[in-house]
Design a protein around this motif. Sequence first.
Motif, PDB file in Angstrom:
ATOM      1  N   ILE A   1      -6.886  -0.901  -4.775  1.00  0.00           N
ATOM      2  CA  ILE A   1      -5.997  -1.158  -3.640  1.00  0.00           C
ATOM      3  C   ILE A   1      -6.070  -0.025  -2.631  1.00  0.00           C
ATOM      4  CG2 ILE A   1      -3.591  -1.430  -2.934  1.00  0.00           C
ATOM      5  CD1 ILE A   1      -3.113  -2.796  -5.658  1.00  0.00           C
ATOM      6  N   HIS A   2      -5.985   1.205  -3.114  1.00  0.00           N
ATOM      7  CA  HIS A   2      -5.911   2.343  -2.201  1.00  0.00           C
ATOM      8  C   HIS A   2      -7.283   2.787  -1.703  1.00  0.00           C
ATOM      9  CE1 HIS A   2      -1.574   3.167  -2.461  1.00  0.00           C
ATOM     10  NE2 HIS A   2      -1.670   2.634  -3.668  1.00  0.00           N
TER      11      HIS A   2
ATOM     12  N   ILE B   1       2.914   1.362  -3.142  1.00  0.00           N
ATOM     13  CA  ILE B   1       2.316   0.567  -4.217  1.00  0.00           C
ATOM     14  C   ILE B   1       1.754   1.544  -5.242  1.00  0.00           C
ATOM     15  CG2 ILE B   1       0.706  -1.278  -4.790  1.00  0.00           C
ATOM     16  CD1 ILE B   1       2.942  -2.071  -2.875  1.00  0.00           C
TER      17      ILE B   1
ATOM     18  N   LEU C   1       1.793   1.289   2.274  1.00  0.00           N
ATOM     19  CA  LEU C   1       0.947   1.002   1.118  1.00  0.00           C
ATOM     20  C   LEU C   1       1.062   2.066   0.033  1.00  0.00           C
ATOM     21  CD1 LEU C   1      -0.961  -1.342   0.427  1.00  0.00           C
ATOM     22  CD2 LEU C   1      -2.864   0.160   0.974  1.00  0.00           C
TER      23      LEU C   1
ATOM     24  N   ILE D   1       3.952  -6.219  -3.294  1.00  0.00           N
ATOM     25  CA  ILE D   1       4.164  -6.316  -1.851  1.00  0.00           C
ATOM     26  C   ILE D   1       5.506  -6.982  -1.555  1.00  0.00           C
ATOM     27  CG2 ILE D   1       3.296  -7.345   0.278  1.00  0.00           C
ATOM     28  CD1 ILE D   1       1.657  -4.980  -0.718  1.00  0.00           C
TER      29      ILE D   1
ATOM     30  N   LEU E   1      -3.946  -7.081   3.778  1.00  0.00           N
ATOM     31  CA  LEU E   1      -3.756  -7.695   2.469  1.00  0.00           C
ATOM     32  C   LEU E   1      -3.104  -9.069   2.610  1.00  0.00           C
ATOM     33  CD1 LEU E   1      -2.504  -4.911   0.007  1.00  0.00           C
ATOM     34  CD2 LEU E   1      -4.580  -6.274  -0.174  1.00  0.00           C
TER      35      LEU E   1
ATOM     36  N   ARG F   1      -3.202  -1.680   6.722  1.00  0.00           N
ATOM     37  CA  ARG F   1      -3.743  -2.001   5.401  1.00  0.00           C
ATOM     38  C   ARG F   1      -2.910  -3.079   4.726  1.00  0.00           C
ATOM     39  NH1 ARG F   1      -3.851   3.589   2.426  1.00  0.00           N
ATOM     40  NH2 ARG F   1      -1.741   3.552   3.302  1.00  0.00           N
ATOM     41  N   LEU F   2      -1.595  -2.967   4.844  1.00  0.00           N
ATOM     42  CA  LEU F   2      -0.727  -3.966   4.237  1.00  0.00           C
ATOM     43  C   LEU F   2      -0.856  -5.305   4.953  1.00  0.00           C
ATOM     44  CD1 LEU F   2       2.759  -3.412   2.805  1.00  0.00           C
ATOM     45  CD2 LEU F   2       2.430  -5.323   4.357  1.00  0.00           C
TER      46      LEU F   2
ATOM     47  N   ASP G   1       1.663  -0.910   9.336  1.00  0.00           N
ATOM     48  CA  ASP G   1       0.661  -0.482   8.356  1.00  0.00           C
ATOM     49  C   ASP G   1      -0.431  -1.540   8.308  1.00  0.00           C
ATOM     50  OD1 ASP G   1      -0.834   0.131   6.061  1.00  0.00           O
ATOM     51  OD2 ASP G   1       0.889   1.101   5.107  1.00  0.00           O
TER      52      ASP G   1
END
Length: 497
Positions: free
Chosen positions: A121-122, A78, A75, A160, A237, A233-234, A231
């Motif tokens: 996002i982060h 990004i 992530l 992404i 998403l 987090r990705l 990951d």
Amino acid sequence: MHADEKSDKAVVPMKQSNKEGLPLAEVVEGRALPKRNTGQATAVRTQSRGTASNGLAGVRQAARQKKDVQFTALLHHITIELLEQSYFALKRNSAPGLDGVTWHTYGDNLLEKLTALHGLIHQGSYRAQPARRTMIPKADGTERPLSILCLEDKIVQQAIVYVLEAIYEESFMGFSYGFRPGRGQHDALDALSAGIYRKKVNWVLDADIQKFFDAMNHDWLLRFLQHRIADKRLLRLIAKWLKIGVMNGSHREASVQGAPQGAVVSPILANIYLHYVFDLWSQQWRRQKAQGDMIIIRYADDTVLGFEYEQEAKRFLQDMQERLQAFGLTLHPDKTQLIRFGRHAISDRKRLGERKPETFDFLGFTHFCTQSKKNGAFVIGRQTIKKRMRATLHAIKSELRKRWHDPLPKTGEWIQKVLQGHMNYFSVSGNDSSIWLFFNEVRRLWLHRIRRRSQKGFMSWDRFVRITSRFFPRVRLLHPHPCYRFDVRTQGRSPVR
């Protein structure tokens, strides 16, 4: 473009899960537990959109060197720069989502908006929005549901996509063409023709997965992604985009399966799904079970395969049906067919007292067996699919009705763009007659509309042609023989598929 690219691990049939606690997808696909990466390159901050994705070079290199590496931190790639690159990669005039924000309006204070989006996002505060559903007509008279996303969702999804491409473009098979950078419909068409010409192809299996984008299983897709991505987090998403659904009036309809058609991220997710479900499996089937020649060409969910022997083609079709069913997919009964096709098809059917060889449709063209007028050699004929041409002409007729009172030069400029776009795609060797037919039909529709504007303004055909001839491009061959182009594109690196 390597025709016989090898998968990193052999694919085995369905079996029970082992006791090591591996994800079920790992067991089903016969893949070892992926290794964790430790030295991914961080994203490079730059003011240039052209170099915004330099940080993904390390990801791409790691994916190329170690086919089983699992990426644990993605992530952070990004960046604001990658989001800016993603914004400029979107279509300028696409329809807005539920928020009504267009590409042009979002461009005001762009850096400020992207910085805020990057922060969401982060920080884990980014929330995907439901799509706006619209129906678009298909050439066969049915309709396809299209999901229109909000602009910020499109931007994040495109970013992404860049990350996923860096990983999976190093693993995808050479016979996979749909929705991949540097590959297009004509590359798939060229590979198909080159394979039929150069291999011993006597039977063609035209396979189409029924409502593929609607039938993709979310659990399987996420398991497939976990082969290479750790990951969380990705992955969260992507899961959000799959399940967010669409708005129906004031109510949101969540999605329990499938990927929204029209979403930026859906094409690469579809390729990842079919990479594990079909590509790796079919490559192994070809190596282990095929005794004769076999070619594979896949463009998204539309696949054409060539076989030397009829029995092998029938066996593959049966095995393919069982394979797809294990992952919630089925072949379309009306669009899947096994036909005699190839250099001996005409003589074989004549010997059997049958009519001309059957045809199949692929990427806008009807393919049929014919012979050269010069020496009688086998030739693959290609013509524009009739129902697609009729659908296009119907759309042109409707647009001309809207432009009823426009000046001739204005309408002519629009028609010129339409005709040039049509020829850019369909102007292949042997398709001249279809293009001439299309051009003449457009002339007829335009003249009919002009004559209906006024009873006193009758225009003869000769006068109409003289006035409008400057708007009709010259019909000419824009795509060379498929074998020539295939050789140039592959530069000798790849045999036929």
